[in-house]
Write an enzyme that holds these catalytic residues in place. Sequence first.
Site, PDB file in Angstrom:
ATOM      1  N   ASP A  13       0.196 -18.109 -21.062  1.00 47.70           N
ATOM      2  CA  ASP A  13      -0.679 -17.078 -20.483  1.00 47.70           C
ATOM      3  C   ASP A  13      -2.109 -17.554 -20.313  1.00 47.70           C
ATOM      4  OD1 ASP A  13       1.291 -15.177 -20.181  1.00 47.70           O
ATOM      5  OD2 ASP A  13       0.931 -14.260 -22.141  1.00 47.70           O
ATOM      6  N   ARG A  92      -8.483 -10.654 -34.637  1.00 51.57           N
ATOM      7  CA  ARG A  92      -9.012 -10.276 -33.311  1.00 51.57           C
ATOM      8  C   ARG A  92     -10.512  -9.999 -33.305  1.00 51.57           C
ATOM      9  NH1 ARG A  92      -5.148 -13.271 -32.209  1.00 51.57           N
ATOM     10  NH2 ARG A  92      -3.371 -12.448 -31.094  1.00 51.57           N
ATOM     11  N   ASP A 121      -3.667  -5.928 -29.116  1.00 55.23           N
ATOM     12  CA  ASP A 121      -4.699  -6.965 -29.169  1.00 55.23           C
ATOM     13  C   ASP A 121      -5.768  -6.801 -28.091  1.00 55.23           C
ATOM     14  OD1 ASP A 121      -3.819  -8.207 -31.459  1.00 55.23           O
ATOM     15  OD2 ASP A 121      -2.411  -9.501 -30.373  1.00 55.23           O
ATOM     16  N   SER A 173       7.923 -14.087 -28.990  1.00 54.43           N
ATOM     17  CA  SER A 173       6.470 -14.129 -28.881  1.00 54.43           C
ATOM     18  C   SER A 173       5.935 -14.221 -30.309  1.00 54.43           C
ATOM     19  CB  SER A 173       5.966 -12.857 -28.204  1.00 54.43           C
ATOM     20  OG  SER A 173       4.607 -12.675 -28.520  1.00 54.43           O
TER      21      SER A 173
END
Length: 389
Positions: A13, A92, A121, A173
Site C-alpha cells: 500500500d 499510531r 488506524d 494483514s
Amino acid sequence: MKKVVLAYSGGLDTSCAIKWLKDYGYEVIAFIADVGQGEDFAQVEKRALKTGAKKVYVGDLKKEFISDFILPALAANAAYEGKYLLATALTRPLIAKHLVEVAHREKAAAVAHGCTGKGNDQVRFEVTTRILDPKLEIIAPVREWEFRSREEEIDYAKTHGIPLNVSKKKIYSIDKNLWGISIECGILEDPYAEPPKDVYQMSVAPQDAPSKPTYLTIDFEKGVPSMINGKRYGLMELIARLNDIAGKNGVGRADMVENRLVGIKSREIYEAPAGTCLYTAHRELEALVLDRELLHFKEMLGLKYAELVYYGLWYSELKSALDAFIKMTQKNVTGTVRLKLYKGNCIPVGRRSPRSLYRKELATYTGKDKFNQKLAEGFIRLWGLPFEK
Ligand code: ARG
C-alpha cells in the site's frame, strides 16, 4: 513543488502510495518508523528511494514507544474490550507525532498514510495530526484510489516498476511491533473458523509448549517493570526476554471479535506474550498494595483508558488527566510477582511487596488472629440499615 511526508512501511500500500502521490503532484518524503517490527530498515529505505521518494527518514521510536506509550498503558491495565493490549493502537499517535515533526522540519504542506477507509488506524493518524497541527493537509491514498483487489494493486505496482517484496499469495494483514502483533484477513474473516497454526508468529501452540511449567519472577518499581528473576534489565531487553520466555510457553494469544470505531465488527488475532505477563503481574501486585476503593475505581478507568487509546484520543485532555491520576496510584506499586507459565497459561502464584496491605494477623484463621470479630456485628447492622424495610 508541494511536499508530503508519508508514513511508509515498505509494504504494498505505502509503496503504491509513493507513486500515486507523485502523480498527484507532490514531492514525497518517506518516514519509516522503527517500533520494533524487526525489519531490515536499510532495505526498506532503499526501496522507498527506488520507488520515487525524494528523501527518507528512519525514526527509531522504540525507546519513546516503551517509555511514553507502553508504560502508561500498562500502569492503567488498559485492554480494549478486556482482551486487546493495544500494540497497534499505541503506535499510531506516536508515529503521527513524528510525521508532524518531520513535516514541520521539511516545511511540508501535507502528511499521508496508507490506512484503509474501514479501519481504526486512519482515525488515529488523522485525529492526532489534527490535534497537533490542524493546518496540515492529510492525504489517505488507499481511501481514494480505485484498486478493487490486492491483485489489481500488485499489477499497478508491476506496470509502474515499483519494487515489491510481496506475492499475490499473501493471506493475512499483519501489523507487528515490539509489544505485539495484530493479524487479520484470510480464513480469519470467518469468526467461527479456528485460526490455522501458521497465523501465530510470537508464540508456540499451547499443546506444543513444554509439559513442564516455567516459573519466573517479575519486579516492579512504582509500577514500572525492572527485573526478571531478580536480574535488572533495560525495558527493551526486559520485553524481548519476556516475549521469548512466554512465547515458548504459548502465552499471550487472544482471538477476538472486536468493535471497531467505524462501526464494523471484526475478527482479529493478537499475540502479546510479554504484555500478557506484565499485565498479569502488574494487576496482581496492585491487588496487594492498593486499597479496595482505589483498586476498584482504577479498574473502571482502565477500560476507559483503553477506549481512548483505541479511539485515537491519545492526545485528549481526558487521557492526560487519567495519566496524572494513574501515576499517583503507582507510587506504592513496588514488589515482586511470581508467575507460572504453562501451556498457554500465565498464572500468578505468588506476590510480595514492602508496601503490601495484606495483614496476616487479620486474615489468619489460626490462634494468631488479631481481628476483633465482635466489631463485625455492629458494622453489619449499620451497613445494612438503609435497606431494611
Ligand atoms: N484491530 C487492531 C486495532 O484497531 C489492529 C489493526 C491493524 N491490524 C492488522 N492486522 N493490520 O488497533
